[in-house]
Design an enzyme around this catalytic site. Structure first.
Site, mmCIF file in Angstrom:
data_model
loop_
_atom_site.group_PDB
_atom_site.id
_atom_site.type_symbol
_atom_site.label_atom_id
_atom_site.label_comp_id
_atom_site.label_asym_id
_atom_site.label_seq_id
_atom_site.Cartn_x
_atom_site.Cartn_y
_atom_site.Cartn_z
ATOM 1 N N PHE A 21 -2.513 13.790 -8.025
ATOM 2 C CA PHE A 21 -1.598 14.555 -7.168
ATOM 3 C C PHE A 21 -1.218 13.708 -5.970
ATOM 4 O O PHE A 21 -2.067 13.249 -5.211
ATOM 5 C CB PHE A 21 -2.258 15.849 -6.690
ATOM 6 N N GLY A 22 0.086 13.485 -5.804
ATOM 7 C CA GLY A 22 0.583 12.706 -4.681
ATOM 8 C C GLY A 22 1.339 13.574 -3.704
ATOM 9 O O GLY A 22 2.177 14.393 -4.105
ATOM 10 N N GLY A 68 2.107 12.014 -0.397
ATOM 11 C CA GLY A 68 2.651 11.073 0.571
ATOM 12 C C GLY A 68 3.323 9.918 -0.135
ATOM 13 O O GLY A 68 4.250 10.115 -0.924
ATOM 14 N N GLU A 97 -6.541 3.856 -1.768
ATOM 15 C CA GLU A 97 -6.794 5.021 -0.928
ATOM 16 C C GLU A 97 -8.164 5.029 -0.250
ATOM 17 O O GLU A 97 -8.318 5.665 0.805
ATOM 18 C CB GLU A 97 -6.647 6.301 -1.764
#
Length: 222
Positions: free
Chosen positions: A51-52, A54, A128
């Site tokens: 899930f993105g 940004g 990340e």
């Protein structure tokens, strides 16, 4: 300025180009690997989804079999992570996105090819989790077609030394307007997010308020 690419994520230059001395909580390769191994071991059955919310929306840097606009309940966007290398400096820190509890957030769900999923998620960990600023979670997200899937999601770590409690639009806009790091001006990050959301027909009043604040600050300076 450095451009984030698959090459510098995979060959180690991403970590080398960041200012490691500026990061009090910089993770070692071993710690990143251990975090990934723990998360991958708890992966739910079924396809691997990411899930993105940004930069993963406009610059995923990973192959995917499908992408859908998706909604994650219980979290909202927050520019609560201080950036002192990628999009800022120790002298002029910037802000990058995370997720804080409450509300909901719309973004993009990416389904990875199974044969490549483990390697791609490991590369995502370099992107990340190098700074340790997030808590990775497998979270249920609802796709635009109503289907529910479980996707790896990176949410805020309030215990991280670069976590900022004041993430209101006014504060963020003031900092973003002048911050710049090895990946370029902080303002580019925010404007890219705003454009990516608009292209998908998504509406985030918080992001839009920050963009207005940045433009107001630019007009004052001009």
């Amino acid at each position: 300025m450095t451009i984030l690419t698959r090459e510098n994520l995979s060959n180690g230059s991403f970590r080398n180009r960041m200012n490691m001395d500026a990061h009090p909580a910089w993770w070692s390769d071993e710690r990143v690997e251990a975090s990934f191994a723990q998360a991958w071991a708890s992966r739910p059955k079924g396809p691997a989804w990411v899930f993105g919310y940004g930069s993963l929306i406009w610059n995923p840097l990973m192959p995917f079999e499908a992408q859908h606009t998706a909604t994650l309940q219980g979290w909202h966007r927050s520019f609560c992570l201080r950036s002192i290398s990628g999009r800022g400096s120790p002298e002029r820190p910037g802000r990058v996105l995370s997720l804080m509890p409450g509300g909901f957030v719309q973004g993009v769900a990416l389904r990875l090819p199974e044969a490549e999923a483990q390697g791609e998620v490991r590369m995502l960990w370099t992107r990340e989790m190098t700074g340790g600023g997030y808590l990775p979670r497998w979270q249920p997200v609802q796709l635009e077609n109503g289907e529910s899937v479980t996707a790896i999601t990176f949410v805020a770590n309030p215990e991280h030394p670069q976590h900022e409690h004041d993430a209101c639009a006014e504060t963020v806009a003031r900092l973003v307007a002048v911050a710049q790091g090895v990946f370029g001006p902080n303002i580019d990050y925010v404007l890219s997010l705003d454009q990516a959301l608009r292209e998908r027909g998504l509406h985030d009043p918080y992001v839009e308020a920050i963009v207005r604040g940045i433009r107001d600050a630019q007009q004052v300076e001009g």
